[in-house]
Design a protein around this motif. Sequence first.
Motif, mmCIF file in Angstrom:
data_model
loop_
_atom_site.group_PDB
_atom_site.id
_atom_site.type_symbol
_atom_site.label_atom_id
_atom_site.label_comp_id
_atom_site.label_asym_id
_atom_site.label_seq_id
_atom_site.Cartn_x
_atom_site.Cartn_y
_atom_site.Cartn_z
ATOM 1 N N ARG A 1 -8.307 -1.512 -5.512
ATOM 2 C CA ARG A 1 -7.778 -3.113 -5.943
ATOM 3 C C ARG A 1 -8.729 -3.057 -6.881
ATOM 4 N NH1 ARG A 1 -5.964 -7.143 -1.707
ATOM 5 N NH2 ARG A 1 -5.357 -8.364 -3.887
ATOM 6 N N ALA B 1 -0.401 -6.086 -2.651
ATOM 7 C CA ALA B 1 -1.703 -5.464 -3.786
ATOM 8 C C ALA B 1 -1.686 -5.348 -4.950
ATOM 9 C CB ALA B 1 -2.138 -4.766 -3.337
ATOM 10 N N ARG C 1 0.743 -7.663 -6.734
ATOM 11 C CA ARG C 1 0.866 -8.464 -7.047
ATOM 12 C C ARG C 1 -0.253 -9.020 -7.770
ATOM 13 N NH1 ARG C 1 5.870 -10.670 -3.597
ATOM 14 N NH2 ARG C 1 8.015 -9.900 -3.755
ATOM 15 N N ASP C 2 -1.034 -9.335 -6.522
ATOM 16 C CA ASP C 2 -2.591 -9.614 -6.461
ATOM 17 C C ASP C 2 -2.729 -9.209 -7.980
ATOM 18 O OD1 ASP C 2 -2.098 -11.337 -4.723
ATOM 19 O OD2 ASP C 2 -3.463 -9.738 -3.308
ATOM 20 N N ARG D 1 -1.885 -11.101 -11.363
ATOM 21 C CA ARG D 1 -2.618 -12.146 -10.441
ATOM 22 C C ARG D 1 -3.689 -12.717 -11.078
ATOM 23 N NH1 ARG D 1 0.011 -12.748 -5.263
ATOM 24 N NH2 ARG D 1 1.887 -13.912 -5.735
#
Length: 215
Positions: free
Chosen positions: A83, A142, A144-145, A148
């Motif tokens: 991530r 993930a 999308r995060d 963001r």
Amino acid sequence: MPRPERYPDAMTAIGLRAHKGGAVAVGVCVEHGEPRVILSSTLETGRPDDRLSFEPYRLVHEMARGTTGHATDEMAAVVAEGRRRQAQHATEGLQAIAHRLEAEAGKLVAMALLVNRAGWITDLLDYSLAWAEHVPVAEALAVRDALRAACGPCGIALDELDEKSLPELAAQTLQASPAEIDARLKDAGVPVGKPWRKEQKLACLAAWVAVARKH
């Protein structure tokens, strides 16, 4: 359609629809209420040759579980690194798109991120390990995060729009019928060519609505 005088300035936004490995990205300039697509591309948050960034939850799903059947520290570390890479790729990609849009079409006012009603999922690692069918959902969430997280370094205001209710919101915000909006979206994709499918049209509409909501 919206009255032209309500939209005196050209303003741009980026519409994003997340998927495994990245997002459909559509840059839209709205002038006098009409959308003009500047670019339609894919923003990568991971590559197939780098599974840590491309599919971290698929990777840990294939790993051996702990004695309790839950996630291990190693799994958590794999996901964290994956991530981290996703956020880095998202930031670099979003910055590149933002610079191009501002150079070609003026002030960038928003990043319009399409979302769904999956806010109840608070732990993507445990969620992805529960069932194999959960893995694709975790991968998209993930991404999308990561998108963001990229907004802050890019200095772009984030506007999250629910994909399911977007058509209704668009009709209200743009003061146009669904048929009129569909026709505008179809025409807007002509300059950039294929692919111009549902994903691109939704991202375009999200950006268009995000600009309209600024007025």
